[in-house]
Enzyme design. Structure first.
Site, mmCIF file in Angstrom:
data_model
loop_
_atom_site.group_PDB
_atom_site.id
_atom_site.type_symbol
_atom_site.label_atom_id
_atom_site.label_comp_id
_atom_site.label_asym_id
_atom_site.label_seq_id
_atom_site.Cartn_x
_atom_site.Cartn_y
_atom_site.Cartn_z
ATOM 1 N N GLU A 82 0.664 -1.184 0.116
ATOM 2 C CA GLU A 82 0.056 -0.152 0.033
ATOM 3 C C GLU A 82 1.115 1.203 -0.193
ATOM 4 O O GLU A 82 0.538 2.719 0.194
ATOM 5 C CB GLU A 82 -1.089 -0.111 1.224
ATOM 6 N N CYS A 114 -3.338 -4.451 4.049
ATOM 7 C CA CYS A 114 -1.951 -5.733 3.918
ATOM 8 C C CYS A 114 -1.835 -6.454 3.825
ATOM 9 O O CYS A 114 -1.206 -8.008 4.134
ATOM 10 C CB CYS A 114 -2.107 -5.672 6.265
ATOM 11 N N HIS A 236 -1.414 -12.496 10.563
ATOM 12 C CA HIS A 236 -0.827 -11.002 9.726
ATOM 13 C C HIS A 236 -0.152 -10.607 11.457
ATOM 14 O O HIS A 236 -0.880 -10.761 12.280
ATOM 15 C CB HIS A 236 -2.183 -10.331 9.170
#
Lengths: 350, 129
Positions: A82, A114, A236
């Site tokens: 991003e 993400c 994550h």
């Protein structure tokens, strides 16, 4: 046909800033941030580093572990991020050129908060599996943005990991994949805005936890496996706490998650987070080990993968810098002023 | 630097492609048309290994405009393991680490940007191994 990882590599910048240093500037209570976020420091890209430079180094490390794959045989390269340096002009063309993979290659830049890195991995391995290309690279990289004084500033970090997929000479097979997606507005950045906005606590339960659990349970069901079948799991890592909490909710132990749990000293590398965690696991994995990886991207979605490590892993682990080494070896600590300069938070004369 | 000029130099700036003399095997970086050792005009393109050693260095405190945010910065002559000598910036060293003989390797970095809206020029810098 078996499809999996032929080479892997990560790259982490050398600069760090501690939570205390950020808290000092904003009058915040460092111990409560450290406890609340479960992290102590984060990586910072230098002025001359961005998603492209880190992706090149990660891809070079992946090629160093590939057993001599000719870069011209790579048929696709995808970078998920991003923080692509250009709004218009792909990161992937520069990376492909730098590793010598042009011109017979399909290139695209992905964006999905993400999760963009695991998207690149998902598509690259899918094209290999379909027989359209011999090798494909998926890269997750970010120099993530956090507004000054915002909670995100304590965690938004930088790093990259690259995975070269193919169908022979594998160091890890991909056994199963599963993706879980819904429209969940927990975090976003509008065009021309410097910093993202987030919906505070809403980024937890209906966002991170729901999708991570959905994608993990989905891949476990497909594979007929249970948490205790795995040697390693990586989720994550938006902070130090969430990945361990979601892992425990799913039935994984601290020991299974420890090798890939980097966020307490790395921060949140956004698209790089679970891929860099996977690289740290591959650095220590043994033949036959099973690895579960699950990404999360706001907006929202998760991609999960089940890997089986092959005999070849032990030959390649030492062929490029290991991820923990890059995390721990001679970090250079910054004061907030230098950090603000590095992250271009200072408005200068035209 | 114009984007066209930068583009012409990608093989060297991105991939360290040197010319190796077909007759006497001397390496040239950047490539040249005639070998200064034996006069041969035939060369083979080879990528240099990324490793070398600092031969000498200086600190730039008053830089040209595109580099002003980077000052003070170090520029070194690096003796590459394959033979050529490079004039290159050195970065990412810790206090007291930089000295003549320091083993370095080349990393892909931004060299400078053509302002906020212009092209970003990438290339190599040396970092301690």
């Amino acid at each position: 046909m078996n499809v999996g990882i032929v080479g892997y590599g990560a790259y982490l910048p050398k600069h760090r800033i501690k939570v205390e240093e950020i808290a000092r500037v904003w009058g915040a209570d460092a111990p409560s941030y450290k406890k609340g976020l479960g992290l102590r420091e984060k990586s910072v890209p230098a002025l001359d580093q961005d998603v492209i430079t880190m992706s090149v180094e990660a891809a070079r490390n992946a090629l160093a572990r590939s057993g001599g794959v000719d870069p011209r045989e790579i048929g696709a390269l995808y970078i998920g991020s991003e923080s692509h340096p250009y709004a218009v002009k792909p990161s992937g063309t520069i990376v492909s050129e730098a590793i010598g993979a042009t011109p017979a290659i399909h290139v695209a830049d992905f964006e999905f908060a993400c999760k963009a890195g695991s998207e690149g991995m998902f598509v690259a391995h899918g094209l290999v599996k379909a027989g359209l290309i011999k090798y494909g690279i998926g890269i997750g990289a970010d120099t993530s943005q956090g507004a000054p004084g915002d909670a995100l500033e304590y965690s938004a970090a930088a790093g990259a990991a690259a995975f070269l997929f193919g169908s022979d000479n594998l160091l890890a097979r991909i056994e199963h994949t599963f993706s879980y997606t819904s429209d969940t507005p927990d975090f976003w950045r509008r065009e021309y805005m410097h910093y993202p906005q987030h919906a505070g606590r809403y980024t937890g339960e209906p966002a991170y936890f729901k999708h991570t659990i959905g994608a993990t349970e989905g891949v476990l069901e497909r594979s007929g496996m249970k948490p205790s079948d795995f040697q390693f799991a990586v989720f994550h890592q938006p902070n130090g706490k969430f990945p361990m909490r979601v892992g425990k909710m799913l039935g994984f132990s601290h020991e299974q998650m420890e090798a890939g749990w980097l966020s307490p000293t790395l921060g949140n590398t956004y698209s790089g987070a679970s891929p860099i965690g996977l690289s740290a696991i591959l650095d220590v994995a043994k033949p036959g080990d099973k690895i579960l990886m699950c990404s999360y991207g706001s907006g929202s979605g998760s991609d999960s993968f089940v890997f089986t490590v092959t005999e070849r892993i032990t030959e390649v682990q030492g062929l490029a810098p290991k991820t923990r080494y890059m995390l721990e070896h001679e970090p250079i600590y910054l004061a907030y002023g230098e950090y603000a300069k590095f992250r271009r938070k200072i408005r200068k004369a035209e | 630097m114009s984007s066209a000029r930068a583009w012409r130099e990608y093989p060297q700036r991105y991939r360290y492609e040197a010319a190796v003399c077909d007759q006497c095997a001397k390496w040239f970086f950047p490539p040249r048309l005639v070998c200064d050792a034996c006069g041969c005009r035939e060369f083979t393109t080879k990528a240099m290994r990324r490793t070398g050693k600092v031969l000498t260095y200086t600190v730039i405190r008053v830089p040209p405009a595109p580099f002003k945010d980077q000052a003070p910065y170090v520029v070194a002559i690096v003796q590459m393991d394959d033979g050529p000598r490079l004039n290159v910036q050195v970065t990412d060293f810790v206090d007291g680490q930089l000295k003549i003989g320091l083993p370095v390797s080349l990393e892909f970095r931004k060299i400078y940007e053509e302002g906020e809206a212009g092209i970003i020029n990438y290339g190599y810098k040396a970092v301690p191994v």
